[in-house]
Design an enzyme around this catalytic site. Structure first.
Site, PDB file in Angstrom:
ATOM      1  CE  LYS A 163       2.561   3.948 -11.894  1.00 23.89           C
ATOM      2  NZ  LYS A 163       2.787   4.423 -10.556  1.00 23.89           N
ATOM      3  CG  ASN A 201       1.709   1.158   1.223  1.00 27.72           C
ATOM      4  OD1 ASN A 201       0.705   1.733   1.611  1.00 27.72           O
ATOM      5  ND2 ASN A 201       1.667   0.054   0.464  1.00 27.72           N
ATOM      6  N   PRO A 240       2.083  -9.627  -8.329  1.00 33.69           N
ATOM      7  CG  PRO A 240       0.146 -10.783  -7.761  1.00 33.69           C
ATOM      8  CD  PRO A 240       1.567 -10.567  -7.338  1.00 33.69           C
ATOM      9  CG  ASP A 241      -0.001  -4.046 -12.069  1.00 32.29           C
ATOM     10  OD1 ASP A 241      -1.181  -3.730 -11.833  1.00 32.29           O
ATOM     11  OD2 ASP A 241       0.895  -3.222 -12.293  1.00 32.29           O
TER      12      ASP A 241
HETATM   13  O1  PMT Z   1      -5.150   5.345   1.653  1.00 30.23           O
HETATM   14  P1  PMT Z   1      -4.969   6.851   1.829  1.00 30.23           P
HETATM   15  O2  PMT Z   1      -4.143   7.177   3.028  1.00 30.23           O
HETATM   16  O3  PMT Z   1      -6.267   7.571   1.798  1.00 30.23           O
HETATM   17  O4  PMT Z   1      -4.123   7.362   0.569  1.00 30.23           O
HETATM   18  C1  PMT Z   1      -4.659   7.299  -0.703  1.00 30.23           C
HETATM   19  C2  PMT Z   1      -3.651   6.779  -1.724  1.00 30.23           C
HETATM   20  C3  PMT Z   1      -2.501   7.756  -1.842  1.00 30.23           C
HETATM   21  C4  PMT Z   1      -3.114   5.405  -1.327  1.00 30.23           C
HETATM   22  C5  PMT Z   1      -4.446   6.638  -3.079  1.00 30.23           C
HETATM   23  O5  PMT Z   1      -4.965   7.888  -3.435  1.00 30.23           O
HETATM   24  C6  PMT Z   1      -3.544   6.115  -4.186  1.00 30.23           C
HETATM   25  O6  PMT Z   1      -2.801   6.830  -4.838  1.00 30.23           O
HETATM   26  N1  PMT Z   1      -3.610   4.769  -4.423  1.00 30.23           N
HETATM   27  C7  PMT Z   1      -2.723   4.063  -5.348  1.00 30.23           C
HETATM   28  C8  PMT Z   1      -1.413   3.789  -4.680  1.00 30.23           C
HETATM   29  C9  PMT Z   1      -0.427   3.047  -5.601  1.00 30.23           C
HETATM   30  O7  PMT Z   1      -0.056   1.957  -5.286  1.00 30.23           O
HETATM   31  O8  PMT Z   1      -0.131   3.675  -6.708  1.00 30.23           O
HETATM   32  P2  PMT Z   1       0.925   3.105  -7.832  1.00 30.23           P
HETATM   33  O9  PMT Z   1       1.215   4.272  -8.674  1.00 30.23           O
HETATM   34  O10 PMT Z   1       2.038   2.407  -7.167  1.00 30.23           O
HETATM   35  O11 PMT Z   1       0.077   2.030  -8.599  1.00 30.23           O
HETATM   36  C10 PMT Z   1      -0.688   2.375  -9.747  1.00 30.23           C
HETATM   37  C11 PMT Z   1      -1.979   1.626  -9.762  1.00 30.23           C
HETATM   38  O12 PMT Z   1      -1.727   0.227  -9.879  1.00 30.23           O
HETATM   39  C12 PMT Z   1      -2.844   1.793  -8.536  1.00 30.23           C
HETATM   40  O13 PMT Z   1      -4.188   1.833  -8.958  1.00 30.23           O
HETATM   41  C13 PMT Z   1      -2.580   0.527  -7.730  1.00 30.23           C
HETATM   42  O14 PMT Z   1      -3.729   0.143  -6.968  1.00 30.23           O
HETATM   43  C14 PMT Z   1      -2.327  -0.484  -8.830  1.00 30.23           C
HETATM   44  N2  PMT Z   1      -1.403  -1.559  -8.482  1.00 30.23           N
HETATM   45  C15 PMT Z   1      -0.095  -1.319  -8.217  1.00 30.23           C
HETATM   46  C16 PMT Z   1       0.748  -2.355  -7.978  1.00 30.23           C
HETATM   47  C17 PMT Z   1       0.251  -3.670  -8.013  1.00 30.23           C
HETATM   48  N3  PMT Z   1       1.043  -4.697  -7.769  1.00 30.23           N
HETATM   49  N4  PMT Z   1      -1.040  -3.890  -8.272  1.00 30.23           N
HETATM   50  C18 PMT Z   1      -1.868  -2.854  -8.510  1.00 30.23           C
HETATM   51  O15 PMT Z   1      -3.053  -3.061  -8.736  1.00 30.23           O
END
Ligand code: PMT
Length: 403
Positions: free
Chosen positions: A337, A209, A303-304
């Site tokens: 979330k 990504n 895994p999350d």
């Molecule tokens: O890296 P940059 O270019 O500076 O951009 C910053 C960012 C947009 C990446 C950052 O601000 C951000 O939003 N990070 C989270 C990205 C994400 O994966 O979001 P999500 O909505 O898909 O996931 C929700 C949360 O679960 C996040 O904290 C993620 O780290 C966590 N997650 C998700 C999937 C997974 N399998 N394991 C996780 O821990």
């Protein structure tokens, strides 16, 4: 911010010595007391007079000066300092340090010190990459000496590459961090995830990504600066490693989970990484070839990590913070979330292409907790990190007060 801290600045003979004048001025502006030792060759680049005028102190350079030794012996120079900084650190002084030579005041002080030493190398790129210098650097690092930089760019000699001394602000930052100038999170341990994950299809291709790691790295920097012992688990990025942070590089979500689990227990966990939700069920050991039909690739869930870290249990960090990267209904989805992941706070940001959140230096976030939602105006990712760190300080200050 560096009030009453005592910095012993050792200036060796390189063209970047002039930058020290600015460093001295900045250190003093922040409240530090700066004593300087100059090598014989440093005197060829800047004068004792200017160093003394800016530091407001006598400048030391002669190991055999009877008056200097009476007033302030070489042992005392090091004992009466909180930190030693060698800037610029030429290839020559680094080599002498690595060998343990004590053939002038600077190297004698460095050999006699029991304080933390930072060195800011400055030299021609070929001198820096020379095996001899690299071996010396490896020796110094192994002894616990911190090497700041060098940066890369145009050199005084007209060549280009790695070897430029870091800028004043970067050296200042490293000194502050080392001295834990503002230690509101001192004694706490923190884990931060950052960057993307790459899920391999075969040895050549992957699913990834657009995360650059800027937001996560800024957070790790901000909390480390407040004294937290910080581990940053990062996917592949081009971001420089934050100073004073233990960095673990990983590629896949599974590797990130393992590294996070191995970093526990911590008091704080912040998941800013853009972890791939899926990986390929089968990873080919060899490069897939075109065979008429495109290959069928099936995905399975990763895994999350955030959810795993949020699970109740004795290893759960006291404060778990997640992000939500959404392209629509940001606040609603962010709030969902918060409960589905079981974390304490969610930072919801819009990652629609027109917002240019990925890779950008700015971000616009919604800070979501069980107590309410705050929409922060657009600001730099560094500013967001600083504000977030301040919020974290409040939590731990409140719980300390309640104890
Ligand atoms: O890296 P940059 O270019 O500076 O951009 C910053 C960012 C947009 C990446 C950052 O601000 C951000 O939003 N990070 C989270 C990205 C994400 O994966 O979001 P999500 O909505 O898909 O996931 C929700 C949360 O679960 C996040 O904290 C993620 O780290 C966590 N997650 C998700 C999937 C997974 N399998 N394991 C996780 O821990």
């Amino acid at each position: 911010m560096l009030k009453d801290k005592r910095v012993l600045l050792i200036i060796s003979g390189g063209i970047a010595a002039y930058k020290c004048l600015d460093l001295i001025r900045n250190l003093r502006e922040q409240g530090a007391r700066v004593r300087c030792v100059m090598t014989k060759s440093a005197n060829k680049f800047i004068t004792k007079l200017s160093v003394s005028a800016l530091s407001g102190e006598k400048v030391y350079s002669d190991l055999f000066s009877l008056t200097d030794e009476n007033e302030m012996g070489h042992i005392q120079l090091s004992r009466e300092s909180d930190i030693l900084v060698v800037a610029p650190a030429t290839a020559n002084i680094l080599a002498r340090m690595a060998q343990g030579l004590a053939d002038d005041l600077a190297t004698t002080v460095l050999l006699a010190t029991n304080k933390k030493v930072l060195v800011a190398p400055s030299m021609n790129n070929r001198m820096w990459t020379h095996q001899a210098t690299q071996q010396n650097i490896a020796i110094l690092k192994e002894r616990g000496i911190s090497v700041l930089g060098p940066g890369s760019g145009e050199m005084a000699c007209g060549e280009h590459g790695e070897g430029r001394m870091l800028e004043t602000q970067e050296i200042l930052e490293a000194i502050k961090l080392e001295l834990k100038y503002d230690s509101q999170l001192f004694g706490l341990r923190a884990l931060v995830t950052s960057g993307p994950t790459h899920e391999p299809i075969d040895p050549v291709r992957y699913l990834g990504n657009r995360s650059s790691g800027k937001q996560g790295h800024a957070i790790a920097t901000a909390i480390a600066r407040l004294g937290a012992e910080t581990t940053l688990v990062t996917g592949p990025t081009n971001e420089p490693e934050p100073w004073g942070v233990q960095v673990i590089h990983v590629e896949t979500a599974q590797e990130m989970l393992t590294a996070c689990k191995n970093s526990l227990p911590t008091d704080i966990a912040i998941c800013a990484a853009a972890v791939a939700d899926w990986r390929f069920e089968k990873k080919s050991k060899i490069k897939l070839k075109k065979k008429g039909q495109p290959p069928t690739l099936s995905l399975i869930e990763n895994p999350d990590i955030l959810k795993t870290l949020s699970q109740p249990g004795n290893k759960r960090p006291r404060l778990v913070i997640g992000f939500a990267a959404e392209t629509e209904n940001i606040i609603v989805k962010g709030t969902q979330k918060l409960s589905s992941k079981g974390c304490d706070w969610i930072i919801a940001n819009d990652v629609s292409p027109n917002k240019k959140t990925f890779g950008n230096i700015n971000n616009t976030i919604n800070f979501i907790t069980s107590g309410g939602i705050e929409s922060w105006p657009k600001m730099s990712k560094q500013k967001i990190a600083t504000k977030l760190a301040e919020r974290i300080v409040e939590v731990f200050a409140t719980s300390k007060a309640a104890e």
